[in-house]
Design a protein around this motif. Sequence first.
Motif, PDB file in Angstrom:
ATOM      1  N   THR A 179       2.665   1.930   2.719  1.00  0.00           N
ATOM      2  CA  THR A 179       2.280   1.546   4.083  1.00  0.00           C
ATOM      3  C   THR A 179       1.917   0.069   4.146  1.00  0.00           C
ATOM      4  O   THR A 179       2.390  -0.676   5.017  1.00  0.00           O
ATOM      5  CB  THR A 179       1.101   2.403   4.561  1.00  0.00           C
ATOM      6  OG1 THR A 179       1.485   3.789   4.562  1.00  0.00           O
ATOM      7  CG2 THR A 179       0.674   2.007   5.969  1.00  0.00           C
ATOM      8  N   THR A 202       4.292  -3.014   5.769  1.00  0.00           N
ATOM      9  CA  THR A 202       3.782  -3.881   6.827  1.00  0.00           C
ATOM     10  C   THR A 202       3.969  -5.343   6.473  1.00  0.00           C
ATOM     11  O   THR A 202       4.434  -6.154   7.290  1.00  0.00           O
ATOM     12  CB  THR A 202       2.291  -3.582   7.078  1.00  0.00           C
ATOM     13  OG1 THR A 202       2.122  -2.194   7.389  1.00  0.00           O
ATOM     14  CG2 THR A 202       1.756  -4.430   8.214  1.00  0.00           C
ATOM     15  N   VAL A 246       3.849   3.345  10.423  1.00  0.00           N
ATOM     16  CA  VAL A 246       4.558   2.118  10.788  1.00  0.00           C
ATOM     17  C   VAL A 246       4.767   2.045  12.298  1.00  0.00           C
ATOM     18  O   VAL A 246       4.488   1.015  12.927  1.00  0.00           O
ATOM     19  CB  VAL A 246       5.901   2.029  10.035  1.00  0.00           C
ATOM     20  CG1 VAL A 246       6.736   0.867  10.566  1.00  0.00           C
ATOM     21  CG2 VAL A 246       5.660   1.868   8.541  1.00  0.00           C
TER      22      VAL A 246
END
Length: 412
Positions: A259, A263, A375
């Motif tokens: 995650t 990003t 996301v």
Amino acid sequence: MTTAERTEAEHDTGPGEGLAPLAVPATRAAGCPFDPAPGVERARREEPVTRATLWDGSSCWLVTRHQDVREVLGDPRFSADATRQGFPFLTAGGRELVTSKPTFIRQDDPEHARLRRMLTADFMVKKVEAMRPEVQRLTDGLLDRMTAGRNAADLVAEFALPLPSLVICLLLGVPYDDHEFFQDRSRFLLSLRSTAEEVRTAQDDLQRYLSRLAAAKRREPDDGIVSRLVARGDLDTEEVASMGRLLLIAGHETTANMTALSTLALLRNPGQLARLRADPSLIKGAVEELLRYLTIIHNGLPRVATEDVTLGGRTIRAGEGVLCTLNSANRDEDVFPGGEALDVGRDARRHVAFGFGVHQCLGQPLARVELQIAVETLLRRLPDLRLDIPFEDVPFRHDMGIYGVHALPVAW
């Protein structure tokens, strides 16, 4: 010529003759921290099945191409059993981790299949898809708290790590209030710098914790996986604890790092970020591409040959270790043209970020759902999201078995 000399000669012939053995684990380049280590990339181009040197001076084979990696991981002649002679370990701590209290991922069939089947129903696509509303609720709650009255935070500490931790605790029936304890122990288990003693201590701490939890579930059962395993009656408390330990660590460390790293990769590729924001229908495919592009299991999946096998023009002898470099396989130009670049519109479904074959990651349906929701929600709710420190100052996890970032200061 003696047998030993003949064997050595056979090892040293083949395509790309003369490439020096690569020391592993190999560190990704500081200037290109999303890319595989330069030596691994060179091996894939010049000598796809090559020799590598491990921390203790022993050697193994490094397999770097997509086709060859799938072949090894799908071939029962390559064993995942860490107790076999010749099995390659990346560090002394890593050896302790997988040999002192082995879980089914370091076992072969039929025992591997027997234990894995006990968990299959919990991670079936249909069941995991039914969890979407709960995962979305947890995601929104974390972002509500992170953004309340301020415009900056550490995305790892306040979003990327808590989300999968909450989900796996919910699934297992583990109290989330104990998350700092198991996250701390996980860091020791996954650090490439941990000594064997540090790993043993952390492993024992987690095993005792989960053994006590399993005993408590015998007295007061609930709907979690630990309670269900206890109720089967064919596993003792230690076996239940070992399975719970595996799921607890894998269930939060991998998704948390994917995650945060996803990003960061999108922030570093503003054109791809803009495409994704403009067309949210790309999210599912974009997650597959991010899994391919980043490949956080970055030091290779280990196996050991149980008989002589010819691979890529090389003879791998029985008892010799093999490391399958998933990050290099996922950049293979023969499978993913232009694979050095992030492309959220790419069909990346053939990636091997979750491994391949009978040991392919059990929890991948859950990881996909968590990543898709994390996301999409992050990009939708924070349209001005940006990195809050220079990219050069981001603390990448070069020192860990699972790649990512230790922290990710962001603003919005």
